[in-house]
Design an enzyme around this catalytic site. Structure first.
Site, PDB file in Angstrom:
ATOM      1  CG  PHE A 148      -1.963  -1.049   1.269  1.00  0.00           C
ATOM      2  CD1 PHE A 148      -2.471  -1.606   0.105  1.00  0.00           C
ATOM      3  CD2 PHE A 148      -2.453  -1.506   2.481  1.00  0.00           C
ATOM      4  CE1 PHE A 148      -3.447  -2.601   0.153  1.00  0.00           C
ATOM      5  CE2 PHE A 148      -3.423  -2.489   2.543  1.00  0.00           C
ATOM      6  CZ  PHE A 148      -3.925  -3.039   1.373  1.00  0.00           C
ATOM      7  CG  ASN A 149       0.026   4.898  -2.182  1.00  0.00           C
ATOM      8  OD1 ASN A 149       0.951   5.226  -2.907  1.00  0.00           O
ATOM      9  ND2 ASN A 149      -1.159   4.557  -2.661  1.00  0.00           N
ATOM     10  CD  GLU A 150       1.926   6.835   2.847  1.00  0.00           C
ATOM     11  OE1 GLU A 150       2.810   7.643   2.533  1.00  0.00           O
ATOM     12  OE2 GLU A 150       0.866   6.684   2.211  1.00  0.00           O
ATOM     13  CB  THR A 151       2.090  -0.306   6.205  1.00  0.00           C
ATOM     14  OG1 THR A 151       1.654  -0.925   4.979  1.00  0.00           O
ATOM     15  CG2 THR A 151       1.737  -1.219   7.356  1.00  0.00           C
TER      16      THR A 151
END
Length: 299
Positions: free
Chosen positions: A45-48
């Site tokens: 994902f773009n961020e975790t």
């Protein structure tokens, strides 16, 4: 081998598989920096986000793209706070402070029903830096022509915790033609080679929205496009108040739409309040649980 449970939430949407996906790992304190980075890489994902203990705030949150750690991430903050609240890990708290690499930020929770939770997070004070590069090369790097860029509004790097390049675009139609070549960004963004790119316009699909945007990742992040961005929406709100709005009110409430072109239609509420030096920026949104899964680490 270590197995890590990841919870997938979609932020800035009440509907699963819309908005912006974020991974949340609730046992962040048990993982090393290297393991956090490996989890983020494998999740993709773009961020975790990894909630961790903090000695300065109610909790800390660390944010990782597949390529590196970030100072702040709006949508992953929404996802994390929503996860902790719905899992009963915040008790009855309606206000809390979060330690991030962008500073300690207050967060407020508003509950209309059991899972109807709205989250408002403060962002860092907005900062702007001029872009001096080639507008033609910049336009080409996202699949457009220089004439698609607004002639009278400035192109600025902006930050309320994370730097992005704000590019004012003439029309909504241009957003369907966008085709980012992310690897070209660092050579064009000479002042901030690791910055992401955030084209926006004031023409919208939803008549209730004030601005429309897309968000293209730095190639160092390991992703191409961020579906619905909290921090970029926040600094875009400050840009709107400073350079676009003709009504110089002390408090402005804006709605940003994003993700339409990639089937991830989401909404971000942005409140911009004038203060003595600049603006206070708050971002409001929600989140929804999608699924959980296991990630197996090599180390």
């Amino acid at each position: 081998m270590t197995s890590v449970k990841v919870y997938h939430y979609d932020a800035f949407s009440k509907e699963p598989n819309k908005g912006n996906p974020a991974g949340v790992v609730l046992n962040g304190d048990e993982l090393t920096d290297k393991q956090m980075q490996e989890v983020a890489f494998k999740v993709g994902f773009n961020e975790t986000a990894f909630p961790v203990k903090s000695e300065k705030a109610d909790l800390g949150i660390r944010f990782f793209t597949p390529g590196h750690e970030m100072n702040l991430c709006g949508h992953a903050t929404m996802a994390t706070v929503y996860a902790l609240k719905t899992k009963g890990m915040l008790g009855g708290k309606k206000e809390l402070t979060i330690e991030t690499r962008a500073g300690i930020l207050p967060v407020k929770l508003h509950s209309a029903a059991e899972k109807e939770i709205t989250i408002t997070m403060n962002q860092a004070a907005p900062k702007f830096e001029a872009f001096h590069g080639s507008k033609k090369d910049l336009a080409h790097s996202i699949g457009l022509e220089e004439t698609d860029i607004h002639a009278n509004l400035p192109i600025f790097y902006g930050s309320t915790g994370t730097w992005t390049l704000l590019i004012p675009i003439n029309s909504l139609e241009a957003f369907h033609r966008m085709n980012p070549n992310n690897k070209d960004f660092p050579a064009i963004l000479k002042e901030m080679p690791k910055s992401s790119v955030h084209p926006f316009c004031i023409e919208t699909y939803d008549k209730e929205a004030d601005m429309h945007a897309r968000h293209f990742s730095s190639p160092y992040s390991g992703t191409v496009e961020d579906a619905v961005t909290g921090t970029a929406s926040g600094v875009m709100g400050a840009y709107y108040a400073e350079y676009i709005s003709e009504d110089k009110k002390d408090v402005m409430n804006l709605v940003v739409e994003q993700g339409n072109e990639i089937g991830k239609d989401g909404r971000v509420g942005v409140q911009v309040s004038k203060n003595d030096k600049s603006y206070d920026v708050q971002v409001t949104g929600n989140a929804v649980f999608v699924e959980d899964f296991e990630v197996v680490l090599e180390n």
